[in-house]
Scaffold this motif. Structure first.
Motif, PDB file in Angstrom:
ATOM      1  N   MET A  10     -29.437   3.248  -1.414  1.00 53.41           N
ATOM      2  CA  MET A  10     -29.871   3.892  -2.648  1.00 53.41           C
ATOM      3  C   MET A  10     -31.320   3.541  -2.978  1.00 53.41           C
ATOM      4  SD  MET A  10     -28.055   3.791  -6.378  1.00 53.41           S
ATOM      5  CE  MET A  10     -28.677   4.767  -7.736  1.00 53.41           C
ATOM      6  N   GLN A  65     -40.413   8.053  -2.305  1.00 48.01           N
ATOM      7  CA  GLN A  65     -41.468   8.821  -2.951  1.00 48.01           C
ATOM      8  C   GLN A  65     -42.850   8.261  -2.638  1.00 48.01           C
ATOM      9  OE1 GLN A  65     -41.861   8.268  -7.239  1.00 48.01           O
ATOM     10  NE2 GLN A  65     -40.410   6.576  -7.149  1.00 48.01           N
ATOM     11  N   GLN A  83     -38.645   6.844 -12.176  1.00 48.15           N
ATOM     12  CA  GLN A  83     -37.565   7.404 -11.379  1.00 48.15           C
ATOM     13  C   GLN A  83     -36.236   6.726 -11.689  1.00 48.15           C
ATOM     14  OE1 GLN A  83     -38.400   7.740  -7.243  1.00 48.15           O
ATOM     15  NE2 GLN A  83     -36.391   8.559  -6.723  1.00 48.15           N
ATOM     16  N   LEU A  84     -36.251   5.430 -11.927  1.00 47.64           N
ATOM     17  CA  LEU A  84     -35.011   4.724 -12.275  1.00 47.64           C
ATOM     18  C   LEU A  84     -34.438   5.234 -13.597  1.00 47.64           C
ATOM     19  CD1 LEU A  84     -35.980   1.060 -11.287  1.00 47.64           C
ATOM     20  CD2 LEU A  84     -34.198   2.448 -10.224  1.00 47.64           C
ATOM     21  N   ASN A 132     -33.956   5.597  -1.243  1.00 49.99           N
ATOM     22  CA  ASN A 132     -34.302   6.876  -1.838  1.00 49.99           C
ATOM     23  C   ASN A 132     -35.347   6.711  -2.939  1.00 49.99           C
ATOM     24  OD1 ASN A 132     -32.457   8.164  -0.195  1.00 49.99           O
ATOM     25  ND2 ASN A 132     -30.772   7.888  -1.628  1.00 49.99           N
ATOM     26  N   PHE A 133     -35.257   5.613  -3.689  1.00 49.42           N
ATOM     27  CA  PHE A 133     -36.241   5.377  -4.730  1.00 49.42           C
ATOM     28  C   PHE A 133     -37.630   5.180  -4.139  1.00 49.42           C
ATOM     29  CE2 PHE A 133     -32.659   3.591  -7.516  1.00 49.42           C
ATOM     30  CZ  PHE A 133     -32.460   4.835  -8.106  1.00 49.42           C
ATOM     31  N   THR A 149     -33.104   8.799 -13.232  1.00 47.60           N
ATOM     32  CA  THR A 149     -31.796   8.780 -12.576  1.00 47.60           C
ATOM     33  C   THR A 149     -30.700   8.375 -13.556  1.00 47.60           C
ATOM     34  OG1 THR A 149     -32.865   8.188 -10.482  1.00 47.60           O
ATOM     35  CG2 THR A 149     -30.488   7.833 -10.641  1.00 47.60           C
ATOM     36  N   ALA A 150     -31.002   7.400 -14.426  1.00 41.66           N
ATOM     37  CA  ALA A 150     -30.027   6.978 -15.434  1.00 41.66           C
ATOM     38  C   ALA A 150     -29.705   8.120 -16.396  1.00 41.66           C
ATOM     39  CB  ALA A 150     -30.560   5.770 -16.194  1.00 41.66           C
ATOM     40  N   PHE A 201     -29.679  11.385 -15.729  1.00 45.06           N
ATOM     41  CA  PHE A 201     -28.788  12.333 -15.057  1.00 45.06           C
ATOM     42  C   PHE A 201     -27.375  11.773 -14.897  1.00 45.06           C
ATOM     43  CE2 PHE A 201     -32.844  14.201 -13.609  1.00 45.06           C
ATOM     44  CZ  PHE A 201     -32.584  15.532 -13.909  1.00 45.06           C
ATOM     45  N   VAL A 202     -27.274  10.482 -14.674  1.00 43.86           N
ATOM     46  CA  VAL A 202     -25.951   9.875 -14.502  1.00 43.86           C
ATOM     47  C   VAL A 202     -25.201   9.799 -15.830  1.00 43.86           C
ATOM     48  CG1 VAL A 202     -24.755   7.744 -13.865  1.00 43.86           C
ATOM     49  CG2 VAL A 202     -26.623   8.587 -12.441  1.00 43.86           C
TER      50      VAL A 202
END
Length: 227
Positions: A1, A8, A173-174, A4-5, A177-178, A180-181
């Motif tokens: 995981m 970029q 990005q972190l 993926n971060f 992502t939070a 969307f989750v």
């Protein structure tokens, strides 16, 4: 995981062509250029005012010998600001997150300031390696420490710019992502997180501009010691 971060920050390729070259060449094309008319529009006027004020502020501590660097430092400032801010847009790439590019800027410019000092005023340039009034037993130790401090300057320039931009992009990005989750599970918390993400994005825009200014300002301070 986590891979993926950090993906970029990898230099992208398309059909075997490194897109970092396009990312570096694009910003100068986006800046407005003065027209041959007597009156310029508001955008060009604001850009001219900003460049003049920045150049005046940057060159004020330097003597006449250092004013020859005005065009180079101002152009570098505008270039770094543009690519740093453009890198915050979606589906873009920030070249200054690559340490190799930042070191490519830092090392030649730092080395040029050192060479100018050694050529024009070698006594004063070498005198920076030993503070005045140093006790005799401490002279060898201080010379070694000051030499290391001098040689580490370009590394500090490159790492500072890379680390600040990388940390900001990764944090954005972190948090994104939070959002969307959390959206399907806790919409209220997701909305609050999105508000934090918006504020962080504004902060990152400021950081992108400030880090470009700090990079050029430190170069001007190094130049001030050698002219």
């Amino acid at each position: 995981m986590m891979a993926n971060f950090f993906s970029q920050f990898e230099s992208p390729y398309f059909l075997g062509i490194p897109l970092i070259a396009i990312a570096i060449a694009l910003p100068p094309m986006l800046l407005p250029t003065p027209s041959p008319h007597w009156m310029n529009n508001r955008l060009i006027t604001a850009q001219t005012w900003f460049v003049n004020q920045f150049t005046k502020q940057l060159m004020m501590p330097l003597n006449m010998g250092g004013h020859k660097w005005a065009l180079l430092l101002t152009s570098l400032m505008m270039f770094l600001i543009t690519i740093n801010v453009l890198g915050l847009l979606p589906y873009t790439f920030t070249p200054t997150t690559q340490l190799s590019l930042n070191m490519g800027f830092a090392v030649p410019l730092w080395l040029a300031t050192v060479i100018i000092g050694m050529r024009n005023q070698p006594t004063i340039a070498l005198g920076h390696l030993l503070p005045e009034g140093t006790p005799i037993p401490l002279i060898p130790v201080l010379i070694i420490i000051e030499t290391i401090s001098l040689l580490i300057r370009p590394l500090a320039l490159g790492v500072r710019l890379t680390a600040n931009l990388t940390a900001g992009h990764l944090l954005i990005q972190l948090i994104a992502t939070a959002v969307f989750v959390l959206m399907p599970m806790m919409p209220t918390v997701a909305i609050l997180t999105a508000a934090v993400l918006f504020l962080l994005t504004l902060l990152e825009v400021a950081v992108a501009m400030i880090q470009a200014y700090v990079f050029v300002l430190l170069l001007s301070l190094y130049l001030q010691e050698n002219v």
